[in-house]
Design a protein around this motif. Structure first.
Motif, PDB file in Angstrom:
ATOM      1  N   ASP A 198       0.845  -1.197   0.000  1.00 47.95           N
ATOM      2  CA  ASP A 198       0.000   0.000   0.000  1.00 47.95           C
ATOM      3  C   ASP A 198       0.880   1.246   0.000  1.00 47.95           C
ATOM      4  O   ASP A 198       1.986   1.232   0.513  1.00 47.95           O
ATOM      5  CB  ASP A 198      -0.899   0.041   1.241  1.00 47.95           C
ATOM      6  N   THR A 199       0.361   2.314  -0.566  1.00 49.41           N
ATOM      7  CA  THR A 199       1.044   3.607  -0.537  1.00 49.41           C
ATOM      8  C   THR A 199       0.241   4.555   0.331  1.00 49.41           C
ATOM      9  O   THR A 199      -0.971   4.672   0.183  1.00 49.41           O
ATOM     10  CB  THR A 199       1.188   4.201  -1.950  1.00 49.41           C
ATOM     11  N   VAL A 200       0.935   5.220   1.257  1.00 46.91           N
ATOM     12  CA  VAL A 200       0.298   6.138   2.192  1.00 46.91           C
ATOM     13  C   VAL A 200       0.918   7.515   2.024  1.00 46.91           C
ATOM     14  O   VAL A 200       2.138   7.666   2.073  1.00 46.91           O
ATOM     15  CB  VAL A 200       0.478   5.651   3.650  1.00 46.91           C
ATOM     16  N   ALA A 201       0.088   8.521   1.808  1.00 50.15           N
ATOM     17  CA  ALA A 201       0.557   9.903   1.756  1.00 50.15           C
ATOM     18  C   ALA A 201       0.589  10.433   3.186  1.00 50.15           C
ATOM     19  O   ALA A 201      -0.387  10.310   3.920  1.00 50.15           O
ATOM     20  CB  ALA A 201      -0.368  10.750   0.892  1.00 50.15           C
ATOM     21  N   VAL A 202       1.723  10.990   3.576  1.00 51.30           N
ATOM     22  CA  VAL A 202       1.904  11.485   4.949  1.00 51.30           C
ATOM     23  C   VAL A 202       2.049  12.998   4.911  1.00 51.30           C
ATOM     24  O   VAL A 202       2.957  13.530   4.290  1.00 51.30           O
ATOM     25  CB  VAL A 202       3.117  10.811   5.615  1.00 51.30           C
ATOM     26  N   PHE A 203       1.128  13.667   5.590  1.00 55.15           N
ATOM     27  CA  PHE A 203       1.044  15.125   5.625  1.00 55.15           C
ATOM     28  C   PHE A 203       1.160  15.563   7.079  1.00 55.15           C
ATOM     29  O   PHE A 203       0.205  16.007   7.693  1.00 55.15           O
ATOM     30  CB  PHE A 203      -0.300  15.536   5.007  1.00 55.15           C
TER      31      PHE A 203
END
Length: 137
Positions: free
Chosen positions: A61-66
């Protein structure tokens, strides 16, 4: 030699080795807090457990971290690495079209954001009416 090792030696491997050999050694100083290798390892384990158990994340999975520049960023990164997830790092200073483009380019299945970044004064990730789009798979 290290670069030719198969499988490759990763930052997670190096972190785990240090955490195992020197758990009480300080790793991170932030404001008036000191975080040891053991502290960060435990926090990243808990984060990995929550991300996999509650949100169903798994390897690939790819997770965008902000997230802002704070200790939670470190154990979030380690948690995702422990799960085998790719992390798309989003710049907290980017807003509007540039942020939307970064999110689309990341192809993330999930966005992790602190409340101050996601719903702060400038509404970085949209309006409250769009809130349902965050955290959905």
């Amino acid at each position: 030699r290290r670069l030719s090792r198969r499988p490759a030696l990763t930052l997670l491997d190096v972190f785990r080795q240090h955490a195992r050999l020197q758990p009480g050694r300080p790793l991170l100083f932030f404001q008036d807090e000191v975080y040891t290798f053991e502290d960060v390892d435990r926090r990243s384990d808990r984060a990995a457990w929550a991300l996999s158990g509650r949100l169903g994340l798994s390897g690939g999975d790819t997770v965008a971290v902000f997230l802002p520049n704070e200790p939670a960023y470190l154990w979030t990164w380690l948690a995702l690495a422990k799960l085998g997830c790719a992390m798309a790092c989003l710049n907290c200073n980017v807003r509007g079209r540039a942020l939307r483009h970064a999110l689309q380019a990341a192809g993330a299945t999930l966005v992790l954001a602190s409340p101050s970044e996601a719903w702060g004064q400038r509404g970085a990730l949209g309006t409250r009416g769009q809130r349902g789009a965050l955290g959905t798979r």
